[in-house]
Design a protein around this motif. Structure first.
Motif, PDB file in Angstrom:
ATOM      1  N   UNK A 118      46.144  44.907  28.062  1.00  0.00           N
ATOM      2  CA  UNK A 118      44.923  45.691  28.111  1.00  0.00           C
ATOM      3  C   UNK A 118      44.674  46.096  29.560  1.00  0.00           C
ATOM      4  N   UNK A 119      43.871  47.130  29.736  1.00  0.00           N
ATOM      5  CA  UNK A 119      43.484  47.583  31.070  1.00  0.00           C
ATOM      6  C   UNK A 119      42.003  47.303  31.249  1.00  0.00           C
ATOM      7  N   UNK A 120      41.644  46.642  32.348  1.00  0.00           N
ATOM      8  CA  UNK A 120      40.251  46.320  32.646  1.00  0.00           C
ATOM      9  C   UNK A 120      39.843  47.030  33.929  1.00  0.00           C
ATOM     10  N   UNK A 121      38.720  47.739  33.864  1.00  0.00           N
ATOM     11  CA  UNK A 121      38.135  48.365  35.042  1.00  0.00           C
ATOM     12  C   UNK A 121      36.789  47.714  35.276  1.00  0.00           C
ATOM     13  N   UNK A 122      36.557  47.171  36.466  1.00  0.00           N
ATOM     14  CA  UNK A 122      35.315  46.449  36.715  1.00  0.00           C
ATOM     15  C   UNK A 122      34.743  46.760  38.086  1.00  0.00           C
ATOM     16  N   UNK A 123      33.435  46.639  38.200  1.00  0.00           N
ATOM     17  CA  UNK A 123      32.760  46.718  39.495  1.00  0.00           C
ATOM     18  C   UNK A 123      32.218  45.354  39.913  1.00  0.00           C
ATOM     19  N   UNK A 124      32.672  44.287  39.236  1.00  0.00           N
ATOM     20  CA  UNK A 124      32.255  42.929  39.581  1.00  0.00           C
ATOM     21  C   UNK A 124      33.358  42.186  40.313  1.00  0.00           C
ATOM     22  N   UNK A 125      33.117  41.798  41.544  1.00  0.00           N
ATOM     23  CA  UNK A 125      34.164  41.125  42.319  1.00  0.00           C
ATOM     24  C   UNK A 125      34.486  39.749  41.746  1.00  0.00           C
ATOM     25  N   UNK A 126      33.493  39.052  41.204  1.00  0.00           N
ATOM     26  CA  UNK A 126      33.782  37.748  40.587  1.00  0.00           C
ATOM     27  C   UNK A 126      34.598  37.920  39.311  1.00  0.00           C
ATOM     28  N   UNK A 127      34.352  39.000  38.586  1.00  0.00           N
ATOM     29  CA  UNK A 127      35.151  39.302  37.396  1.00  0.00           C
ATOM     30  C   UNK A 127      36.590  39.619  37.806  1.00  0.00           C
ATOM     31  N   UNK A 128      36.731  40.418  38.852  1.00  0.00           N
ATOM     32  CA  UNK A 128      38.073  40.754  39.346  1.00  0.00           C
ATOM     33  C   UNK A 128      38.821  39.504  39.793  1.00  0.00           C
ATOM     34  N   UNK A 129      38.114  38.597  40.477  1.00  0.00           N
ATOM     35  CA  UNK A 129      38.758  37.364  40.935  1.00  0.00           C
ATOM     36  C   UNK A 129      39.201  36.508  39.751  1.00  0.00           C
ATOM     37  N   UNK A 130      38.382  36.454  38.708  1.00  0.00           N
ATOM     38  CA  UNK A 130      38.739  35.692  37.505  1.00  0.00           C
ATOM     39  C   UNK A 130      39.977  36.268  36.833  1.00  0.00           C
ATOM     40  N   UNK A 131      40.070  37.595  36.755  1.00  0.00           N
ATOM     41  CA  UNK A 131      41.169  38.237  36.037  1.00  0.00           C
ATOM     42  C   UNK A 131      42.417  38.440  36.901  1.00  0.00           C
ATOM     43  N   UNK A 132      42.285  38.252  38.208  1.00  0.00           N
ATOM     44  CA  UNK A 132      43.402  38.546  39.110  1.00  0.00           C
ATOM     45  C   UNK A 132      44.624  37.681  38.830  1.00  0.00           C
ATOM     46  N   UNK A 133      44.391  36.482  38.292  1.00  0.00           N
ATOM     47  CA  UNK A 133      45.520  35.573  38.014  1.00  0.00           C
ATOM     48  C   UNK A 133      46.210  35.870  36.690  1.00  0.00           C
ATOM     49  N   UNK A 134      45.668  36.821  35.940  1.00  0.00           N
ATOM     50  CA  UNK A 134      46.237  37.165  34.642  1.00  0.00           C
ATOM     51  C   UNK A 134      47.254  38.294  34.821  1.00  0.00           C
ATOM     52  N   UNK A 135      48.523  37.946  34.739  1.00  0.00           N
ATOM     53  CA  UNK A 135      49.590  38.934  34.961  1.00  0.00           C
ATOM     54  C   UNK A 135      49.888  39.770  33.721  1.00  0.00           C
ATOM     55  N   UNK A 136      49.200  39.474  32.621  1.00  0.00           N
ATOM     56  CA  UNK A 136      49.451  40.198  31.374  1.00  0.00           C
ATOM     57  C   UNK A 136      48.511  41.374  31.146  1.00  0.00           C
ATOM     58  N   UNK A 137      47.614  41.629  32.096  1.00  0.00           N
ATOM     59  CA  UNK A 137      46.706  42.765  31.987  1.00  0.00           C
ATOM     60  C   UNK A 137      46.834  43.642  33.223  1.00  0.00           C
ATOM     61  N   UNK A 138      46.341  44.876  33.108  1.00  0.00           N
ATOM     62  CA  UNK A 138      46.256  45.777  34.256  1.00  0.00           C
ATOM     63  C   UNK A 138      44.805  45.797  34.718  1.00  0.00           C
TER      64      UNK A 138
END
Length: 254
Positions: A118-138
């Motif tokens: 899946x592709x996630x677009x976010x304006x939340x830096x804490x959300x980005x930090x949480x998802x950054x370790x997930x190599x299965x998403x864009x």
């Protein structure tokens, strides 16, 4: 209960009482003392507490960001909402995750449930930090000016970045929900980003816990009927819910 949820509740107790005891936490959460000691060890590694024989004490001069309080409020409701919302997300989709404490829980569940492709677009830096370790998403993060109190990126750059996309779903947070004012937030610049996400997605879903209903924050970002669905949880004023159901689909994740 997830270990992370239990630790968040322990943090909330620490913010209020400044100290915790292993025996009291064991009774409260109905878990073993070994489990609680592991939780406290983790909080010590995070730099939040100093351990003692019977429990732990909040470290002096700890500055708690306002977002941390919101992340810990109604945490069980927010997890239920996230667990319900994640069923809507299918492989191959692109989604907006608006900055917020409930949308952050949805990001956690994306990782916990192992969503892929899946592709996630976010304006939340804490959300980005949480998802950054997930190599299965864009993962895409908007530009913009940082609002420190909730780690959100706002302003014209964030709005224009969002407008580049045609997403399948926008998941939006809200500070207030009422029939008269619609969905509201505390910041005019956050409202603009939210409107942009609604306009740039095929489906828009507000994820909001029960404490927000019947309340109005400073700025309206859309009317009740401007979104497709509301996912909520907790003890609701059913008269309010019934009024809202005339304008939007309401899902109760209880």
């Amino acid at each position: 209960m997830l270990a992370s949820t239990r630790r968040n509740k322990i943090k909330e107790i620490l913010m209020k009482k400044k100290s915790v005891k292993v025996s009291e936490l064991c009774e409260m959460f109905q878990v073993s003392d070994e489990t609680i000691r592991r939780d406290l060890d983790e909080l010590e590694r995070e730099g939040l507490i100093e351990r003692n024989y019977g429990g732990g004490v909040l470290k002096k001069n700890i500055v708690v960001p306002p977002l941390l309080f919101r992340m810990e409020e109604n945490i069980e409701e927010k997890e239920k909402i996230a667990n319900k919302a994640i069923d809507v997300i299918k492989e191959g989709m692109s989604i907006f995750l608006d900055a917020g404490s409930t949308t952050y829980q949805l990001a956690r569940y994306i990782n916990y449930k192992g969503l892929k492709n899946i592709t996630v677009i976010t304006n939340g830096l804490n959300i980005a930090a949480e998802l950054a370790r997930n190599t299965n998403i864009t993962l895409h993060v908007t530009g913009g000016n940082l609002k420190n109190v909730n780690y959100s990126l706002i302003g014209p750059d964030a709005v224009e970045y969002v407008k580049k996309y045609n997403a399948d779903i926008a998941f939006l947070a809200a500070a207030g929900v009422s029939l008269e004012k619609g969905f509201t937030t505390s910041d005019i610049f956050e409202a603009e980003v939210k409107r942009s996400m609604i306009g740039s997605s095929r489906t828009s879903i507000v994820v909001v816990d029960s404490s927000k209903f019947g309340k109005d924050a400073m700025v309206s970002f859309c009317n009740i009927g401007d979104v497709d669905r509301v996912i909520t949880s907790g003890v609701q004023n059913m008269d309010v819910i019934d009024d809202l159901k005339n304008h939007v689909v309401i899902d109760l994740a209880n």
